[in-house]
Motif scaffolding. Structure first.
Motif, short mmCIF file in Angstrom:
data_model
loop_
_atom_site.label_atom_id
_atom_site.label_comp_id
_atom_site.label_asym_id
_atom_site.label_seq_id
_atom_site.Cartn_x
_atom_site.Cartn_y
_atom_site.Cartn_z
N VAL A 32 -0.24 9.81 -1.67
CA VAL A 32 -1.29 10.31 -0.79
C VAL A 32 -0.69 11.15 0.34
N GLY A 54 0.62 3.85 -2.89
CA GLY A 54 -0.10 5.06 -2.51
C GLY A 54 0.71 6.10 -1.77
N ALA A 96 0.82 -1.21 0.00
CA ALA A 96 0.00 0.00 0.00
C ALA A 96 0.86 1.27 0.00
N THR A 97 1.97 1.25 0.74
CA THR A 97 2.83 2.44 0.78
C THR A 97 3.58 2.64 -0.53
#
Length: 447
Positions: free
Chosen positions: A323, A320, A316-317
């Motif tokens: 973000v 994303g 996820a990091t």
């Protein structure tokens, strides 16, 4: 293939481990949401200096609570895991030990370290300020052992309820701060007070769950073994958690304020994610300490859960990280850059954390000390070398590299030490660990 080894009937046999892990992970999410909401509200009210002092005092409380722990949460999970009179005696003495160590550690910290934020306490009342700080530390320490007692009783709902009530109380109390002349002091109380109050109330109510009462005698036959176990695990816990306290300080000393703020944005995300394997390990500690527990099988299941979750978090990091820049602004692009590498360290961290839990459950003291010392040295020593300076590879790059490489080294050592320990032990917890041997005999058992 690994997942296939957990047939439905075997998974159902580990229902309590799965339930406990799930509750603690949800609890971590609740804490993250509550803390973020608290910070956002305070930021909107533009009391940055006051919040800075309050958060510094709260960070001090966390540090002093960590120092004053005496290894009691780990020891109680092993020796006070039932409703026997001996378990109630050991818990009662743990409460007294927590009271004494918390006050002593508070005095030592405020007297020796003397943080600048302590002026918030002294500006209100010198004696009262110290007592207030010590009370918050004491209540926080008690909340840890109360949670462990509930965990061993498999009352995970009470653990989650306490976490939720604390989070709600922090936010609900905030309007009172705006009418105060001691805004920083009130913010500190709203940060640390609900946790402390939950600890004191928990001690008063815990026996409604255990079905006994607080008592100081007769002295259990396992008391000396419990004290030795506490001491060994206290020293290992100090080493085990040292990187979390030392690495931010090393960065703070060697980089400017703007760079440090970028580090802390990334660090805040990493700290929440890294709690997931720790939470699963705490559930494993509570369940694995019960007589007849198939520890090796439980560890295998816990590894699948923890590595899977940390792998998803890392992915996820990587996908994303933009973000972070969108939320915090272009000035925090360094946070987004170092975040994936620091999160990747969560995979080896899951291995280290859970193998350390296995060593604690099975009283493999040499393995426990080896894992924790290597973990600390492998992170702190490179950080002391890599973080100072201004060239390539220094600063935030040095911190993220030290964090990732140190965790990988620790996982390799933890795997090797666990393999050696298993050759000398078994997979079941003994009913009565030997009170003399530093590593009690574990009955041999097939996985």
């Amino acid at each position: 293939m690994l997942l296939a080894r957990f047939r439905p009937q075997r998974a159902s046999g580990h229902r309590h481990l799965l339930t406990g892990s799930g509750v603690l992970v949800i609890g971590a999410g609740v804490q993250a949401v509550g803390g973020t909401l608290f910070s956002l509200i305070v930021a909107k009210w533009d009391v940055k200096a006051d919040f800075g002092n309050a958060s510094a005092l709260f960070t001090s409380v966390l540090f002093v609570t960590y120092v004053a722990g005496l290894g009691l949460p780990v020891s109680l999970a092993r020796y006070s895991a039932d409703r026997s009179d001996d378990a109630h005696v050991l818990f009662s003495w743990a409460v007294i030990a927590s009271l004494v160590s918390s006050v002593a550690a508070s005095a030592l910290y405020l007297g020796v370290v003397h943080p600048k934020a302590a002026q918030v306490l002294w500006g209100w009342n010198r004696v009262g300020g110290f007592l207030l700080f010590a009370l918050v530390v004491t209540g926080s320490a008690l909340s840890l052992i109360v949670d462990v007692r509930w965990m061993t009783m498999r009352r995970w709902n009470l653990v989650l309820l306490r976490i939720v009530l604390v989070g709600v109380a922090k936010v609900a109390l905030l309007p009172l701060e705006r009418a105060s002349d001691h805004r920083a002091l009130y913010l500190f109380l709203f940060l640390g007070g609900p946790v402390a109050v939950s600890g004191f109330i928990g001690v008063l109510l815990v026996n409604r769950t255990t079905g006994g009462r607080h008592r100081l005698g007769p002295w259990p036959a396992t008391a000396h073994a419990a004290m030795r176990y506490s001491l060994v695990n206290y020293l290992s816990t100090l080493a085990y958690q040292a990187p979390y306290f030392a690495l931010p300080v090393i960065v703070l000393v060697h980089v400017d304020a703007a760079t440090n703020s970028s580090f802390y944005v990334a660090w805040g995300i990493v700290a929440i994610a890294f709690y997931v394997p720790s939470a699963i390990g705490q559930a494993l500690l509570a369940e694995g300490g019960k007589e007849g527990a198939q520890v090796r099988t439980q560890v295998r299941l816990a590894l699948v859960l923890a590595i899977g979750l940390m792998g998803l978090g890392t992915l996820a990091t990587f996908v994303g990280r933009g973000v972070v820049v969108a939320a915090y602004g272009q000035g925090y692009h360094e946070s987004a850059r170092i975040l994936p590498a620091m999160m990747l360290a969560g995979i080896p961290w899951a291995i280290t954390s859970l193998y350390l839990t296995e060593a604690r459950v099975l009283h493999r003291h040499a393995t426990t000390v080896t894992i924790t010392v290597v973990l600390t040295a492998a992170i702190i020593i490179p950080a002391l070398v890599l973080v100072p300076g201004t060239g390539k590879g220094h600063g935030l790059d040095g911190a993220s590299t030290s964090w990732l490489v140190g965790n990988v080294i620790a996982a390799v050592v933890a795997t090797g030490a666990t393999w050696l320990g298993r050759r000398r032990g078994g997979a079941f917890v003994s009913a009565e660990p030997d009170p003399v041997l530093p590593q009690p005999e574990i009955p041999a058992a097939a996985v």
